[in-house]
Design a protein around this motif. Structure first.
Motif, short mmCIF file in Angstrom:
data_model
loop_
_atom_site.label_atom_id
_atom_site.label_comp_id
_atom_site.label_asym_id
_atom_site.label_seq_id
_atom_site.Cartn_x
_atom_site.Cartn_y
_atom_site.Cartn_z
N GLY A 99 0.83 -1.21 0.04
CA GLY A 99 -0.04 -0.22 0.24
C GLY A 99 0.81 1.34 0.15
N GLY A 100 2.05 1.03 0.19
CA GLY A 100 3.01 2.49 0.39
C GLY A 100 2.75 3.10 -1.06
N ARG A 101 2.67 2.49 -2.02
CA ARG A 101 2.99 2.97 -3.35
C ARG A 101 1.38 3.43 -3.84
NH1 ARG A 101 2.35 -0.37 -7.82
NH2 ARG A 101 3.91 0.75 -8.94
N THR A 102 0.57 3.31 -3.14
CA THR A 102 -0.96 3.68 -3.22
C THR A 102 -1.22 5.13 -2.77
OG1 THR A 102 -1.44 1.27 -3.41
CG2 THR A 102 -3.28 2.72 -3.26
N ASP A 103 -1.83 5.92 -3.49
CA ASP A 103 -1.99 7.37 -3.09
C ASP A 103 -3.58 7.28 -2.58
OD1 ASP A 103 0.24 8.28 -3.40
OD2 ASP A 103 0.18 8.93 -5.30
N CYS A 104 -4.63 6.72 -3.39
CA CYS A 104 -5.99 6.70 -3.24
C CYS A 104 -6.33 5.25 -2.98
CB CYS A 104 -6.48 7.48 -4.17
SG CYS A 104 -8.25 7.64 -4.21
N PHE A 105 -6.59 4.69 -1.63
CA PHE A 105 -7.14 3.33 -1.72
C PHE A 105 -8.66 3.37 -1.80
CE2 PHE A 105 -3.61 3.67 1.39
CZ PHE A 105 -2.98 2.36 0.93
N SER A 106 -9.51 4.55 -1.63
CA SER A 106 -10.70 4.22 -2.04
C SER A 106 -11.20 4.42 -3.52
CB SER A 106 -11.54 5.57 -1.38
OG SER A 106 -11.06 6.84 -1.65
N CYS A 107 -10.17 4.72 -4.18
CA CYS A 107 -10.37 4.69 -5.56
C CYS A 107 -10.41 3.33 -6.21
CB CYS A 107 -9.13 5.55 -6.62
SG CYS A 107 -9.08 7.24 -5.63
N LEU A 108 -9.44 2.48 -5.48
CA LEU A 108 -9.55 0.99 -5.92
C LEU A 108 -10.46 -0.08 -5.41
CD1 LEU A 108 -5.81 0.46 -4.59
CD2 LEU A 108 -6.45 1.03 -6.89
N ASN A 109 -10.76 -0.95 -6.44
CA ASN A 109 -11.63 -2.22 -5.95
C ASN A 109 -11.05 -2.91 -4.69
OD1 ASN A 109 -13.55 -1.66 -8.13
ND2 ASN A 109 -12.33 -2.98 -9.64
N GLY A 110 -11.92 -2.90 -3.65
CA GLY A 110 -11.15 -3.50 -2.54
C GLY A 110 -10.28 -2.84 -1.76
N GLY A 111 -10.20 -1.60 -1.81
CA GLY A 111 -9.11 -0.71 -1.44
C GLY A 111 -9.32 -0.67 0.13
N THR A 112 -10.50 -0.67 0.61
CA THR A 112 -10.76 -0.47 2.06
C THR A 112 -9.96 -1.73 2.74
OG1 THR A 112 -12.62 0.54 1.76
CG2 THR A 112 -12.41 -0.26 4.03
N LEU A 113 -10.10 -2.91 2.19
CA LEU A 113 -9.66 -4.01 2.58
C LEU A 113 -7.99 -4.12 2.45
CD1 LEU A 113 -9.60 -7.01 3.57
CD2 LEU A 113 -9.58 -7.84 1.34
N ARG A 114 -7.31 -3.39 1.30
CA ARG A 114 -6.13 -3.49 1.29
C ARG A 114 -5.49 -2.34 2.40
NH1 ARG A 114 -3.50 -2.20 -4.76
NH2 ARG A 114 -1.40 -1.76 -4.09
N LYS A 115 -6.21 -1.18 2.51
CA LYS A 115 -5.77 -0.28 3.55
C LYS A 115 -5.57 -0.88 4.95
CE LYS A 115 -4.18 3.46 5.19
NZ LYS A 115 -4.77 4.55 5.80
N LYS A 116 -6.74 -1.81 5.23
CA LYS A 116 -6.64 -2.67 6.53
C LYS A 116 -5.47 -3.42 6.69
CE LYS A 116 -11.59 -2.52 7.79
NZ LYS A 116 -12.73 -3.16 7.61
N ILE A 117 -5.25 -4.07 5.57
CA ILE A 117 -3.88 -5.25 5.38
C ILE A 117 -2.75 -4.21 5.65
CG2 ILE A 117 -2.60 -6.75 4.19
CD1 ILE A 117 -5.32 -7.53 2.61
N TYR A 118 -2.70 -2.99 4.95
CA TYR A 118 -1.56 -2.22 5.01
C TYR A 118 -1.25 -1.66 6.37
CZ TYR A 118 1.09 2.15 4.36
OH TYR A 118 2.02 3.19 4.56
N ASN A 119 -2.52 -1.25 7.12
CA ASN A 119 -2.02 -1.05 8.51
C ASN A 119 -1.62 -1.94 9.37
OD1 ASN A 119 -3.30 1.74 7.79
ND2 ASN A 119 -5.62 1.12 8.51
N LYS A 120 -2.17 -3.11 9.13
CA LYS A 120 -1.75 -4.29 9.82
C LYS A 120 -0.44 -4.56 9.60
CE LYS A 120 -5.62 -5.98 11.78
NZ LYS A 120 -6.22 -4.97 12.98
N GLN A 121 -0.05 -4.67 8.46
CA GLN A 121 1.53 -4.66 8.11
C GLN A 121 2.66 -3.55 8.68
OE1 GLN A 121 3.89 -3.55 5.74
NE2 GLN A 121 5.30 -5.28 5.80
N SER A 122 1.79 -2.30 8.68
CA SER A 122 2.43 -1.19 9.09
C SER A 122 3.08 -1.38 10.43
CB SER A 122 1.75 0.20 8.82
OG SER A 122 1.67 0.16 7.43
N TRP A 123 1.86 -2.05 11.22
CA TRP A 123 2.32 -2.20 12.70
C TRP A 123 3.44 -3.23 12.88
CZ3 TRP A 123 2.08 -6.83 15.37
CH2 TRP A 123 2.05 -6.75 16.87
N LEU A 124 3.41 -4.20 12.04
CA LEU A 124 4.33 -5.35 12.02
C LEU A 124 5.76 -4.87 11.82
CD1 LEU A 124 4.62 -8.53 12.85
CD2 LEU A 124 4.11 -8.58 10.23
N ASN A 125 5.66 -3.56 10.65
CA ASN A 125 6.74 -3.12 10.27
C ASN A 125 7.55 -2.32 11.45
OD1 ASN A 125 7.77 -0.52 8.71
ND2 ASN A 125 8.32 -2.01 7.54
#
Lengths: 235, 252
Positions: free
Chosen positions: A171-197
């Protein structure tokens, strides 16, 4: 300094640096030991350094060497650029040449993601090794070594999946999650991975120390030390 | 606190003075909760009014009182005396041109800021702009920056090696713009090629000194490096992005 040399060998490698020589010596001794005293497999346990084959070790080594967590450590503690953040203790100065990540050797750090792909391919083998160690006699045998191998596999997985390059790809290279299909889920995965990161540095060191411990444990077993225990056998 | 007074060494040098400067020593009576800025102001008000020091809010919000306290870049107003001991040395930020005593010239930073490509929104978006929260949370972190420039001061690349590197403060400005969901400009490749991003060796000192706890390296510098790598070193991703762009233009 000759410009052609400078282009390929960064100034950091041409300075008198006992820390660097010690690091190279330790790595060289470790690599020689792997080939001269191999403990690839013992009682169903497969040494993680030889899994699936020792030929993948350069990829794993380069994954760690180009990792953002270790870059901080070796730039500080081996190259002293800088040694510490307080300005007088930095050991860095205008007199020392510096190339950052612009010279040929350090440019390989930009290839980190390729070594990440290799690491993701290698990871399932560690879990397969746990499975092999549990069923190597045909029956289910739970031993201390299997638990150690399982912890090792989990730590390596957490280390690989907390990678900064993976964070960028998720998700780091994505600027607009809400513009993508399944963007909300991707943002959630990105947030979880960011916590791990955020724990990437700790995981990098814990997983490194643990994999060395596993190797030493198996070598201890091979030397006949009574350090393995069987907890459960199911026929 | 071990004693009732603290020994404060303040860097002194006049504007344009050729000498390397000196430290004047002062005994300052300690009061409860006293910050280094309080101690410096005590000296200015009671002992030597010729000392120049820049400060404003005294609440760690304006970033004016940035200095090197015992050689560690910090805000004077946020550093309590009882945290650092009985002998305190205060120096101006060494990465910037010196003006007088504890004051440095920060104007170069605003010049660098002006050279970062400005925000360019997508064309044809209806007003008012409708932006979802999940798309702005990352860039919001960078808006916390108070422009104290401690991150620039601690950066060993700026201090010792290259004026080509624009520095952590300006990378987070570029990252905030790059991560804006409506922005159309990509700044990562120019950061890498022209603005010295590849000179940063991710030692995270900037992140360590940030008084606003912005994860400068993890959330701005590394993502910008990765974005540049997407475009410069990753042929698979370059092809994927190209096909995606062709697919998008074809479906229109």
């Amino acid at each position: 300094m000759n410009k052609a040399i400078k282009k390929y060998i960064p100034a950091e490698f041409l300075e008198f640096n006992p820390r660097l020589y010690a690091f190279i010596l330790i790595i060289a001794i470790a690599v020689i030991a792997f080939f001269i005293f191999p403990v690839k497999e013992l009682n169903g346990y497969i040494d993680p350094f030889y899994s699936p084959t020792i030929l993948v070790l350069p990829f794993v080594g380069l994954y760690r060497l180009t990792c953002y967590a270790y870059r901080k450590d070796y730039n500080k503690h081996i190259f002293k650029h800088p040694l510490a953040c307080p300005v007088v203790e930095s050991m860095d100065s205008k007199k020392r040449e510096y190339s950052g990540e612009t010279s040929a050797i350090f440019k390989i750090e930009n290839m980190h993601r390729y070594f990440l792909y290799a690491a993701i391919i290698i990871l399932p083998f560690f879990f397969y090794d746990v499975y092999t160690s549990l069923f190597y006699t045909g029956a289910f045998v739970l031993r201390l070594g299997s638990i150690i191998l399982a912890i090792n596999a989990v730590l390596l997985t957490l280390y690989v999946f907390s990678c900064h390059s993976l964070r960028s790809l998720i998700g780091g290279r994505t600027d607009c999650f809400s513009c993508l299909n399944g963007g909300t889920l991707r943002k959630k995965i990105y947030n979880k991975q960011s916590w791990l990161n955020a724990h990437h540095e700790e995981l990098a060191w814990i997983s490194l120390i643990f994999i060395i411990f596993v190797d030493l444990y198996l070598r201890g077993l091979a030397a006949g030390m009574p350090i393995d225990f069987t907890f459960m056998v199911i026929h | 606190m071990h004693s009732d007074t603290v020994k404060l060494k303040i860097f002194r040098k006049d504007h344009g003075e050729k000498s390397p400067g000196r430290h004047d020593e002062f005994e300052v009576p300690v009061t409860e909760g006293m910050s280094v800025l309080d101690a410096v102001n005590y000296v200015v008000e009671n002992i030597d009014s010729t000392i120049s020091v820049r400060w404003n809010c005294k609440a760690a919000h304006c970033g004016s009182c940035a200095a090197e306290i015992n050689n560690y870049p910090r805000l004077m107003c946020k550093t309590r005396i009882d945290d650092i001991g009985a002998e305190i040395t205060v120096n101006p930020m060494g990465a910037f041109p010196h003006v007088k005593d504890l004051v440095t010239d920060l104007s170069g930073n605003f010049e660098i800021d002006r050279n970062i490509p400005e925000f360019k929104p997508k064309k044809g978006i209806e007003l008012p702009w409708n932006i979802k929260e999940q798309d702005v949370t990352r860039a919001q972190e960078f808006r916390k920056c108070i422009e104290c420039f401690l991150c620039m001061d601690v950066c060993h690349v700026i201090r010792n090696h290259s004026s080509k590197y624009i520095g952590p403060r300006h990378i987070i400005k570029a990252a905030a713009l790059d991560m804006h969901p409506l922005d159309t400009v990509d700044r990562s490749v120019s950061l890498m090629n022209d603005k010295g991003l590849s000179l940063c060796n991710v030692t995270k000192c900037c992140q360590e000194v940030c008084p606003e706890h912005i994860k400068i390296t993890d959330n701005a510098i590394i993502p910008e490096k990765e974005r540049a790598i997407d475009k410069m070193y990753d042929p698979a991703l370059m092809l994927f992005d190209k096909l995606k762009a062709i697919g998008k233009s074809g479906s229109r």
